[in-house]
Design an enzyme around this catalytic site. Structure first.
Site, PDB file in Angstrom:
ATOM      1  N   GLU A  89     -78.548 -14.630  76.201  1.00  0.00           N
ATOM      2  CA  GLU A  89     -78.152 -13.296  76.651  1.00  0.00           C
ATOM      3  C   GLU A  89     -79.091 -12.247  76.060  1.00  0.00           C
ATOM      4  O   GLU A  89     -79.452 -12.304  74.883  1.00  0.00           O
ATOM      5  CB  GLU A  89     -76.724 -12.993  76.219  1.00  0.00           C
ATOM      6  N   ASP A 116     -53.422 -14.703  76.788  1.00  0.00           N
ATOM      7  CA  ASP A 116     -54.879 -14.726  76.909  1.00  0.00           C
ATOM      8  C   ASP A 116     -55.328 -15.934  77.726  1.00  0.00           C
ATOM      9  O   ASP A 116     -56.222 -15.841  78.577  1.00  0.00           O
ATOM     10  CB  ASP A 116     -55.499 -14.750  75.514  1.00  0.00           C
TER      11      ASP A 116
END
Length: 314
Positions: A32, A178
């Site tokens: 990234e 979550d």
């Protein structure tokens, strides 16, 4: 963590032999980057891309600032990667401060530029100091990452990656909520989930087991952040729910004026965790490079990865 016989054998080999001896180099890696703010940062970024390119990453992703604040720079960086390298470029995209029509325009531009992979995130609104304002959906936009994924897949057949949180997203009511949200994103059409960074392999293994128990069988890729500045990492970790173990603080004490030593220790700590993940069967890694190649390249080398190319051995 439930280990197979092969993983137990590998775990024993990891303790009996030199830690990184003769690894197969069978991992898949991705990196990234964030879009550069000026010419000097662009040079640093591009040097990093070209350094990491021979490791044959399956993709590199480029982040997208809060509220679309880096939209043009993200697009320019992604386009350059597509045009000047053989690497698949993945563009980050968020729901923040954007209507569905505006998002459709963005992903249409990416498609026209040859991009076929989106990292779809709900996104964080702009910060005030070290805190984020509460997320409020655009009245004509998407209210969640799951909605964004569905919108992307309905528009064009992109490959889509989403985020996962081994230590639970800070806004989630509980771990189960979550996990439910992660399942919604994957059910909406995402291919894989890339995790927030973490600093304990056991945390990832517990999360992987919980994901499997929830009936999720998609690829879960650990996100790896090599840390050389603990203070900065503490600030970022506090906002995303990641815990920094006390031993890591102690390990970096007294190194403020010794950047080379910090780099060495950062690579050692991250590589050791990656080796534990590898021993536990992980073969996919996503590195948060912070636009620098050295630490990620060193860790990949320790994991057995070697350059690919016409004049290089693999």
């Amino acid at each position: 963590m439930n280990l197979t016989v092969d993983q137990l054998h590998e775990a024993r080999r990891a303790t009996d032999d030199p830690l990184f001896a003769d690894l197969a180099g069978d991992a898949q890696i991705s990196f990234e980057f964030f879009p550069p703010k000026n010419a000097k940062m662009e040079t640093t970024l591009w040097d990093s891309v070209k350094t990491l390119e021979p490791l044959n990453p399956r993709f590199v992703s480029v982040t997208y600032g809060a509220g679309g604040s880096t939209r043009e720079r993200t697009h320019a960086t992604v386009r350059r990667i597509v045009e000047e390298t053989p690497i698949q470029a993945a563009a980050h995209l968020t729901c923040v401060d954007a209507s569905k029509a505006e998002i459709e325009e963005v992903i249409g531009d990416y498609w026209d530029a040859g991009v076929r992979h989106i990292v779809a995130l709900r996104g964080d609104p702009p910060r005030k100091g070290d805190t984020f304002e509460p997320f409020r959906p655009h009245p004509e936009g998407y209210a969640s990452a799951a909605e964004l994924v569905a919108g992307i897949k309905a528009f064009k057949p992109f490959e889509v990656s989403v985020a996962a949180y081994p230590e639970v997203h800070p806004e989630a009511d509980c771990p189960q909520a979550d996990l439910d949200n992660l399942k919604r994103k994957l059910d909406a059409g995402a291919t894989r989930a890339i995790t927030q960074f973490f600093f304990s392999a056991e945390n990832f293994f517990r999360f992987r087991d919980a994901v499997a128990a929830a009936g999720i069988d998609a690829e879960i890729v650990p996100g790896i952040l090599p840390v050389s500045n603990v203070a900065t990492t503490q600030r970022i970790a506090g906002m995303c729910g990641a815990a920094i173990p006390p031993w890591m603080n102690r390990l970096f004490e007294g190194l403020d004026e010794l950047p080379a030593a910090r780099q060495l220790i950062a690579a050692t700590v991250a590589a050791e965790m990656c080796r534990k993940l590898y021993a536990g069967g992980v073969r996919e890694f996503h590195f948060y490079t912070l636009n620098r190649a050295e630490l990620s390249y060193a860790i990949c080398h320790l994991l057995g990865m070697r350059p690919h190319g016409p004049d290089q051995t693999s």
